[in-house]
Scaffold this motif. Structure first.
Motif, mmCIF file in Angstrom:
data_model
loop_
_atom_site.group_PDB
_atom_site.id
_atom_site.type_symbol
_atom_site.label_atom_id
_atom_site.label_comp_id
_atom_site.label_asym_id
_atom_site.label_seq_id
_atom_site.Cartn_x
_atom_site.Cartn_y
_atom_site.Cartn_z
ATOM 1 N N TRP A 1 0.825 -1.660 0.243
ATOM 2 C CA TRP A 1 0.258 -0.101 -0.281
ATOM 3 C C TRP A 1 0.973 1.128 0.254
ATOM 4 N N HIS A 2 0.450 2.465 -0.299
ATOM 5 C CA HIS A 2 1.426 3.423 -0.713
ATOM 6 C C HIS A 2 1.199 3.982 0.386
ATOM 7 N N PRO A 3 2.854 4.774 1.273
ATOM 8 C CA PRO A 3 2.381 5.148 2.076
ATOM 9 C C PRO A 3 1.563 6.297 2.969
ATOM 10 N N THR A 4 1.111 7.032 2.259
ATOM 11 C CA THR A 4 0.651 8.411 2.412
ATOM 12 C C THR A 4 -0.947 8.099 1.578
ATOM 13 N N HIS A 5 -1.362 7.735 0.055
ATOM 14 C CA HIS A 5 -2.630 8.128 -0.140
ATOM 15 C C HIS A 5 -3.182 5.952 -0.489
ATOM 16 N N GLN A 6 -4.453 5.916 0.663
ATOM 17 C CA GLN A 6 -5.256 5.330 1.183
ATOM 18 C C GLN A 6 -5.405 4.210 -0.068
ATOM 19 N N HIS A 7 -6.048 4.178 -1.478
ATOM 20 C CA HIS A 7 -5.902 3.777 -1.893
ATOM 21 C C HIS A 7 -5.236 3.133 -3.483
ATOM 22 N N LEU A 8 -3.979 3.561 -3.268
ATOM 23 C CA LEU A 8 -2.864 3.378 -4.419
ATOM 24 C C LEU A 8 -2.108 1.560 -3.921
ATOM 25 N N LEU A 9 -1.874 0.239 -5.221
ATOM 26 C CA LEU A 9 -1.506 -0.423 -4.418
ATOM 27 C C LEU A 9 -0.415 -0.525 -5.002
ATOM 28 N N LEU A 10 0.850 -0.928 -4.865
ATOM 29 C CA LEU A 10 1.956 -1.407 -5.877
ATOM 30 C C LEU A 10 1.862 -2.850 -5.677
ATOM 31 N N ALA A 11 2.025 -3.608 -6.855
ATOM 32 C CA ALA A 11 1.819 -4.611 -7.228
ATOM 33 C C ALA A 11 2.581 -5.619 -7.984
ATOM 34 N N ALA A 12 3.676 -6.057 -7.601
ATOM 35 C CA ALA A 12 5.503 -7.046 -7.442
ATOM 36 C C ALA A 12 4.860 -8.675 -8.423
ATOM 37 N N CYS A 13 4.798 -8.278 -9.878
ATOM 38 C CA CYS A 13 4.106 -9.679 -10.222
ATOM 39 C C CYS A 13 4.832 -11.205 -11.522
ATOM 40 N N MET A 14 5.919 -11.451 -10.602
ATOM 41 C CA MET A 14 6.602 -12.142 -10.819
ATOM 42 C C MET A 14 7.041 -11.751 -12.346
ATOM 43 N N HIS A 15 6.220 -13.190 -13.162
ATOM 44 C CA HIS A 15 6.000 -13.052 -14.787
ATOM 45 C C HIS A 15 6.022 -11.928 -15.623
ATOM 46 N N ASN A 16 4.983 -11.031 -15.001
ATOM 47 C CA ASN A 16 4.547 -9.930 -14.981
ATOM 48 C C ASN A 16 4.638 -8.709 -14.853
ATOM 49 N N ASP A 17 5.666 -8.148 -14.825
ATOM 50 C CA ASP A 17 6.133 -6.344 -13.714
ATOM 51 C C ASP A 17 5.928 -6.229 -13.390
ATOM 52 N N PHE A 18 6.255 -4.601 -13.422
ATOM 53 C CA PHE A 18 4.960 -4.205 -11.510
ATOM 54 C C PHE A 18 4.297 -3.123 -12.306
ATOM 55 N N HIS A 19 2.853 -2.900 -11.249
ATOM 56 C CA HIS A 19 1.975 -2.562 -11.504
ATOM 57 C C HIS A 19 1.400 -1.454 -10.472
ATOM 58 N N ILE A 20 0.559 -0.742 -10.513
ATOM 59 C CA ILE A 20 0.263 0.050 -9.680
ATOM 60 C C ILE A 20 -1.074 0.165 -9.849
ATOM 61 N N LEU A 21 -2.193 0.359 -8.668
ATOM 62 C CA LEU A 21 -3.519 -0.428 -8.869
ATOM 63 C C LEU A 21 -4.239 1.228 -7.938
ATOM 64 N N ASN A 22 -5.430 1.236 -8.077
ATOM 65 C CA ASN A 22 -6.259 2.325 -8.144
ATOM 66 C C ASN A 22 -7.379 1.194 -7.486
ATOM 67 N N CYS A 23 -7.406 1.503 -6.157
ATOM 68 C CA CYS A 23 -7.768 0.602 -5.181
ATOM 69 C C CYS A 23 -9.508 1.147 -4.510
ATOM 70 N N GLN A 24 -9.462 2.635 -4.790
ATOM 71 C CA GLN A 24 -10.716 3.826 -4.860
ATOM 72 C C GLN A 24 -11.858 2.885 -5.028
ATOM 73 N N PRO A 25 -12.380 2.328 -6.499
ATOM 74 C CA PRO A 25 -13.557 2.107 -6.465
ATOM 75 C C PRO A 25 -14.035 0.967 -5.576
ATOM 76 N N ALA A 26 -13.270 0.122 -5.566
ATOM 77 C CA ALA A 26 -13.737 -1.377 -4.685
ATOM 78 C C ALA A 26 -13.449 -1.179 -3.656
ATOM 79 N N LEU A 27 -12.801 -0.177 -3.135
ATOM 80 C CA LEU A 27 -13.365 0.296 -1.564
ATOM 81 C C LEU A 27 -14.352 0.692 -0.893
ATOM 82 N N GLU A 28 -14.409 1.506 -2.202
ATOM 83 C CA GLU A 28 -16.276 1.821 -2.030
ATOM 84 C C GLU A 28 -17.036 1.448 -2.683
#
Length: 446
Positions: free
Chosen positions: A282-309
């Motif tokens: 999780w981002h250190p200050t923004h509660q909806h941003l999530l960083l993912a390390a995806c082994m065979h598919n690089d690194f991605h940043i997700l916006n989780c706000q809609p899901a958490l709403e």
């Protein structure tokens, strides 16, 4: 209107041994400190059944970026040859005035280091404490109970291992003391983590495809829940430090699941990312941003706000970093402020002669097939290229604005990631803001 998202490589470092974990220091006085751990399997010489050895190396870096400078921002301060490293985590708060790093080692040990020195006098890691969680097993992960940055006299560590066990230890007066250990999973317990909101609650994930919860107040004889929401081994768990009850999990099944800890029967959302999700942050200050390390598919940043709403929708990917050429394992956010404004889209221009005369040239920007992100690279000589002379860019878009705690604000983020077989550590920047030219990005808050 969709916002503009951009990732830019700042520096690449060859770790020589296979790199699998990176961590920025969360303690405010040392936010510029980065560590990277490596894991190298050395096959036994001679007989075919000779026992292989596992070796590693721990790197300590300092990050300093000066506007317009051609000097790479990352400086190596120290390297320590160690047992193979499976995981690294800084304690989020000082312990007795000291900044402490935890390391899960292939020897089955949980090792602690203390960051000593200062920016002026040079900094280094010194051995603080070590405890063996078991014989003939690998320590696979660790987490601290301090994730909400609250100072506490009750500092604890949770550790999982290759025998399927979870251990809880306390840290007091510089020494680790074992509090409890139990068999949590049938196979490797890849990951363990605290609930940062109630540190008597612990989560674990294993190669038996199960996600489990444990309440230390009632003992580990029976989990509080067992979920089979993932169809393959569970290898990443992170409690949201900003929003109570929210948990993110990842698995070899290539899915990121978001959960409300009050109802673990059904996840809030499922997001397919591909490649196997090894780490989530999780981002250190923004509660909806999530960083993912995806082994065979690089690194991605997700916006989780809609899901958490409560929409139940998959979390959209707002940025991807695709410059690694091997298994994407380690990734982390920095708390450092980035003062530069959002990059504009300059007119096409030739690279400065000082670069071409040195034998290198600026690479053309890579634009992803989805036209969602663009990335500035270093030159062919491997030199860091400041933004002021970087290659011209396009202005792609990447999803809606993020409604952070108070408003919708642009932001800049500094990140680090590492990949395994090509033994590479990357430091990179992500900018996210309105598409208008020249919009200014806010600093990350401490």
């Amino acid at each position: 209107m969709a916002w503009r998202s951009r990732t830019r490589n700042l520096q690449v470092f060859d770790t020589e041994l296979s790199a699998d974990t990176v961590e920025w220091c969360p303690v405010s006085a040392s936010n510029d400190v980065l560590v990277c751990g490596t894991y190298q399997l050395q096959k036994g010489a001679g007989e075919e059944d000779a026992t292989p050895s596992r070796t590693g190396r721990l790197y300590l870096f300092e990050f300093r970026q000066e506007a317009g400078s051609m000097i790479p921002p990352l400086t190596e301060l120290q390297r320590l040859d160690t047992a193979a490293i499976l995981d690294l985590k800084w304690c989020h708060v000082p312990v007795s005035g000291h900044t402490v790093l935890g390391m899960a080692a292939a020897t089955g040990e949980l090792q602690l280091y203390m960051l000593s020195g200062s920016q002026e006098g040079g900094r280094s890691l010194q051995t603080l404490s070590s405890v063996k969680v078991g014989t003939e097993r690998l320590a696979l992960s660790l987490d601290w109970s301090t994730g909400r940055m609250d100072s506490s006299n009750d500092v604890r560590v949770v550790c999982s291992d290759s025998a399927g066990c979870v251990s809880v230890l306390s840290l007091a007066e510089g020494a680790l003391t074992s509090l409890s250990q139990w068999k949590a999973h049938d196979f490797e317990a890849w990951i363990s983590a605290f609930s940062y909101w109630d540190t008597q609650l612990i989560y674990s994930g294993g190669d038996d495809c199960k996600l489990k919860g444990w309440d230390l107040r009632v003992g580990p004889s029976c989990p509080t829940f067992t979920s089979k929401g993932h169809s393959m081994g569970v290898c990443s768990i992170h409690s949201n430090p900003h929003q109570e009850h929210i948990l993110a999990t990842g698995s070899y099944d290539e899915q990121v699941l978001l959960w409300d800890g009050r109802n673990m029967r059904q996840p809030l959302s499922e997001s397919p990312l591909g490649g196997g999700v090894w780490r989530l942050k999780w981002h250190p200050t923004h509660q909806h941003l999530l960083l993912a390390a995806c082994m065979h598919n690089d690194f991605h940043i997700l916006n989780c706000q809609p899901a958490l709403e409560g929409t139940g929708d998959a979390c959209p990917v707002v940025a991807s970093y695709i410059l690694h050429n091997s298994l994407a394992y380690g990734a982390d956010w920095s708390r450092l402020s980035l003062e530069e404004p959002i990059p504009c889209s300059p007119p096409v221009a030739e690279p400065k002669e000082s670069l071409t005369e040195s034998g290198g040239h600026l690479r053309i920007q890579y634009e992803s097939p989805t036209a969602s992100f663009d990335t500035s690279l270093e030159n062919d000589a491997g030199q860091y290229i400041p933004e002021s002379i970087a290659a011209p860019s396009t202005t792609p878009t990447a999803g809606p604005a993020l409604n952070s705690n108070d408003d919708s604000s642009p932001l800049s983020g500094l990140l680090a990631s590492c990949s395994f077989y090509d033994h590479m550590l990357h430091v990179w920047r992500w900018d996210w803001g309105p598409p208008e030219t020249g919009a200014v990005l806010t600093r990350l808050e401490h």
